[in-house]
Design an enzyme around this catalytic site. Structure first.
Site, PDB file in Angstrom:
ATOM      1  N   SER A  48      54.333  -0.742  47.766  1.00  0.00           N
ATOM      2  CA  SER A  48      54.698  -1.321  46.221  1.00  0.00           C
ATOM      3  C   SER A  48      55.805  -2.732  46.580  1.00  0.00           C
ATOM      4  O   SER A  48      55.596  -3.781  47.774  1.00  0.00           O
ATOM      5  CB  SER A  48      55.205  -0.769  45.561  1.00  0.00           C
ATOM      6  OG  SER A  48      55.277  -1.270  44.084  1.00  0.00           O
ATOM      7  N   ASP A 206      45.791   0.843  40.646  1.00  0.00           N
ATOM      8  CA  ASP A 206      46.485   0.599  40.420  1.00  0.00           C
ATOM      9  C   ASP A 206      46.819  -1.347  39.881  1.00  0.00           C
ATOM     10  O   ASP A 206      45.848  -1.237  40.564  1.00  0.00           O
ATOM     11  CB  ASP A 206      47.145   0.709  41.819  1.00  0.00           C
ATOM     12  CG  ASP A 206      48.750  -0.405  42.274  1.00  0.00           C
ATOM     13  OD1 ASP A 206      48.780  -0.088  41.415  1.00  0.00           O
ATOM     14  OD2 ASP A 206      48.314  -0.200  43.248  1.00  0.00           O
ATOM     15  N   HIS A 236      48.684   4.424  41.601  1.00  0.00           N
ATOM     16  CA  HIS A 236      50.007   3.530  42.499  1.00  0.00           C
ATOM     17  C   HIS A 236      50.816   4.382  42.572  1.00  0.00           C
ATOM     18  O   HIS A 236      51.545   5.105  42.274  1.00  0.00           O
ATOM     19  CB  HIS A 236      50.728   2.421  41.509  1.00  0.00           C
ATOM     20  CG  HIS A 236      52.036   2.165  42.369  1.00  0.00           C
ATOM     21  ND1 HIS A 236      51.405   0.523  43.181  1.00  0.00           N
ATOM     22  CD2 HIS A 236      53.214   1.864  42.158  1.00  0.00           C
ATOM     23  CE1 HIS A 236      52.602   0.741  43.183  1.00  0.00           C
ATOM     24  NE2 HIS A 236      53.441   1.004  43.100  1.00  0.00           N
TER      25      HIS A 236
END
Length: 266
Positions: A48, A206, A236
């Site tokens: 991320s 995501d 995600h």
């Protein structure tokens, strides 16, 4: 990545500079020798926001001629790589998908770059990346052009959102949007060509899916070996959901595949 300083105490580029300093220190011959580390088997990785920093640091190290040792692998787990287009197919498809909604991701970008949160509505409709903005020439736009970089199965029926006029003042107030240290997807092909081979994990559900897919394509176009593990059932954060009571099969599957790839490639 290392324990870099975080918002709200610091803003970009401090977290990036912290990670770059840590990487340079770790790659120094003295440290590698002290801990008996094989200089040909050092990777940089992150997920991320950490994936964003890992990609940016990998680029910086790759073009730094003062570095005798460079990373041999970059592993990016659903990385955030650009902030000029918040209407990619994955941003649209997954705009309300937990655990990372589109509005939340845009807010994170504004906070990271030290921008006024009141700009969020304009970013949501791409008013900050107007087609008439002189700071975004066609060549730069091509680096984030999902209509050319994504396979058809991900583009589906979505259309690019290109605002003709928008607000040209936003990029002047927040130059970080065009800074490759914040948005590694904007790096030129001459930089990408020097980067280490890559592992990029993307998830169907995501908002950041297309960032990773576009980067994988651009790295391949630059001549790099790229492994793109895409999980149709992934979301995600799923990489971290591997322990009861929040364990998901896709999380366990993706972690096993990642470790297996590292064992074979590092």
């Amino acid at each position: 990545m290392s324990r870099y300083r975080l918002y709200p105490e610091v803003l970009f580029p401090v977290p990036y500079l912290d990670c770059l300093a840590a990487a340079k220190h770790f790659l120094s011959p003295a440290v590698l020798e002290k801990y008996l580390i094989d200089p040909d088997r050092v990777a940089v990785a992150g997920d991320s926001a950490g994936g964003n920093l890992a990609a940016a640091v990998a680029q910086a190290i790759s073009v730094d001629e003062s570095m005798a040792v460079k990373f041999s692998v970059q592993a990016l787990i659903y990385p955030a790589l650009q902030a000029l287009d918040f209407n990619t197919p994955s941003y649209m498809q997954n705009q309300h998908m937990p655990i990372l909604r589109r509005h939340t991701m845009v807010q994170f970008w504004l906070q990271y770059l030290g921008a006024d949160l009141s700009l969020l509505p304009q970013l949501i409709v791409n008013n900050h990346s107007t087609s008439q903005h002189s700071g975004i020439p066609p060549e730069l736009r091509s680096r984030i052009d999902w209509s050319a970089l994504l396979p058809q199965k991900f583009k589906k029926n979505y259309k690019p959102i290109m605002v003709e006029k928008g607000s040209q003042e936003i990029l002047k107030k927040v130059p970080g949007f065009l800074d490759v240290r914040a948005a590694p997807l904007l790096a030129g092909p001459e930089v990408l060509a020097k980067c280490p081979r890559a592992y990029i994990l993307t998830c169907e559900f995501d908002v950041l899916r297309d960032d990773g897919l576009m980067y994988a394509q651009r790295l391949q176009d630059a001549g790099l070996s790229v492994t793109n593990e895409h999980y149709e059932e992934g979301f995600h954060g799923s990489f971290s959901f591997i322990f009861w009571p929040t364990d998901f099969a896709v999380g366990k599957k993706s972690v096993r595949a990642y470790i297996n790839w590292l064992q074979k490639n590092l």
